[in-house]
Design a protein around this motif. Structure first.
Motif: not given
Length: 464
Positions: A128-132, A368-370
């Protein structure tokens, strides 16, 4: 409360359309949103856009839908009572763990031109912090090791695209319909990451010829308890194991990016095809989804069970109104012609709809994802401009307190429980809090102050 067995079972009354879409995640939102949009588009202008639904974990959706010819009832819940619509655009339901190759073969079929997904934020296998791509997640690690026997939706998509390339068939458009900021870019990054690990030439082909349009979706679709499904089915006089319900409002914004321009005529039945989804997405994620998260964590702590009950609480209703006005709307660059204040007023009316029993425990899942796109992103905007965000900080602190309670359901649950009760340890979780935020003393001070206030006074007093 089972559905009475003497009721007639819902059945298909017209031939199934030819499939043109594969959908991953045939849950309530798909049945309340994508399938009705698609059926209405075919009813309006025709086209071969039947949907093959793929369940990634279990056979529940297949067992509900197949005995009914894949038809089901969608109920629009209005204050005046439900309005019934029979949806019959689903042509088949596949259960991926039972026959993975059948899913890959469906994706390889040249007739399939669209793949849609509603698999929740945690289903994308991304950081979630990088989008990768996050190769350490169990499903991603498996799909990297066994690309021909995938478990995840991205893994199946890559396997299907590999077969299409080998057969000389163009790729399909892949459309995420989950509440992820930049969902098209995230899905593309994960797909290309998996493909490149398997075959760099495949990744280059997907990058050059595929399409991953960004979307914004909006329709409140509460989870339906079995007893409620039975009651509604019996009121309608039918036996329908797949009945679903939703609010009247719906909005679908889709970027104009499709392989060969092929798509259903969704825009003829209310969807908007636009050049840039981002302003719509930010307004919805921060205003609607952010308020939902705030109501979930604060409302559960205050003893409420549903969104409607929470906004009937004057303290919570006032908190949300001030959150929007002072800490959310100032961070937006709204689409041309949009009025964020009017949008938020309409949201409050939707939240208060007494016919929608949208459970706060459902919204609170997977925090944690939202938190990032809904709460932390607008906080970062304010911090960059030197402004405090006491209400957004209160939401983060309420989430931290929530981790010690009975409703925790999160892909990081074990890690979160181990740190529950220690806000400093939670702030150190880089999978949730970027270093730019976690290392900012102003950010940390706001979170700790809000944590302490809730711990000392309780939620109701802290809100006041």
């Amino acid at each position: 409360m089972p559905i009475a067995s003497d009721l007639p079972r819902l059945a298909r009354t017209r031939p199934a359309p030819r499939a043109g879409i594969v959908h991953f995640g045939p849950g309530a939102f798909f049945r309340a949103f994508i399938a009705p949009f698609t059926q209405e588009a075919m009813d309006a202008v025709g086209g071969d856009w039947g949907i093959i639904a793929v369940a990634l974990r279990n056979a529940q959706a297949r067992d509900q839908l197949k005995p009914q010819g894949c038809a089901y009832t969608a109920l629009t819940l209005t204050p005046d009572g439900p309005k019934r619509q029979v949806i019959d655009c689903i042509t088949d339901v596949l259960v991926a763990p039972e026959n993975p190759d059948a899913v890959i073969e469906a994706l390889a079929d040249p007739a399939i031109r669209i793949v849609t997904l509603t698999i929740t934020e945690k289903g994308y296998g991304h950081d979630p912090t990088t989008g990768q791509l996050n190769p350490d997640l169990p499903d991603m690690a498996h799909d990297l090791a066994y690309p021909d026997a995938p478990r995840s939706a991205p893994g199946f998509i890559v396997a299907g695209l590999a077969r299409r390339r080998a057969a000389g068939v163009a790729p399909f458009s892949v459309i995420s319909c989950d509440n992820l900021a930049g969902n098209g870019a995230i899905l593309r990054a994960v797909i290309l990451g998996l493909a490149r690990a398997h075959d760099p030439a495949l990744a280059d082909w997907i990058a050059a010829h595929g399409a991953f349009p960004a979307t914004m979706v909006d329709r409140i679709t509460p989870a339906m308890p079995e007893a409620e499904a039975a009651r509604l089915a019996q009121e309608a006089g039918i036996r329908d194991a797949a009945i679903t319900h939703h609010e009247p409002f719906r909005q679908w914004i889709i970027a104009a990016d499709f392989v060969g321009g092929a798509r259903p005529a969704w825009d003829r039945v209310g969807a908007q095809i636009v050049g840039d989804v981002a302003p719509f997405e930010a307004m919805k994620l921060r205003c609607l989804n952010g308020a939902h998260s705030a109501l979930a964590y604060l409302g559960l702590a205050a003893g409420h069970a549903t969104v409607a009950a929470a906004v009937a609480d004057p303290a919570l209703r006032g908190f949300i109104a001030a959150l929007w006005a002072e800490e959310v709307i100032p961070t937006l660059a709204p689409p041309e012609g949009a009025d964020p204040a009017a949008y938020c007023a309409a949201l409050m009316a939707r939240f208060a709809n007494p016919a929608i029993a949208h459970r706060l425990a459902q919204i609170a899942m997977d925090g944690s994802q939202k938190l990032g796109p809904r709460i932390l992103s607008p906080m970062a905007t304010h911090l960059a401009q030197g402004r405090a965000t006491p209400r957004l900080a209160m939401v983060v602190a309420a989430w931290m307190h929530h981790l010690s309670g009975p409703h925790l359901a999160d892909p990081m649950a074990d890690t979160l429980r181990a740190r529950a009760g220690d806000p400093a340890a939670l702030l150190a979780l880089s999978a949730i809090f970027t270093p730019a935020l976690a290392d900012d003393p102003r950010f940390r001070a706001q979170i700790i102050a809000a944590w302490d206030k809730i711990a000392a006074q309780g939620v109701q007093a802290a809100l006041a």
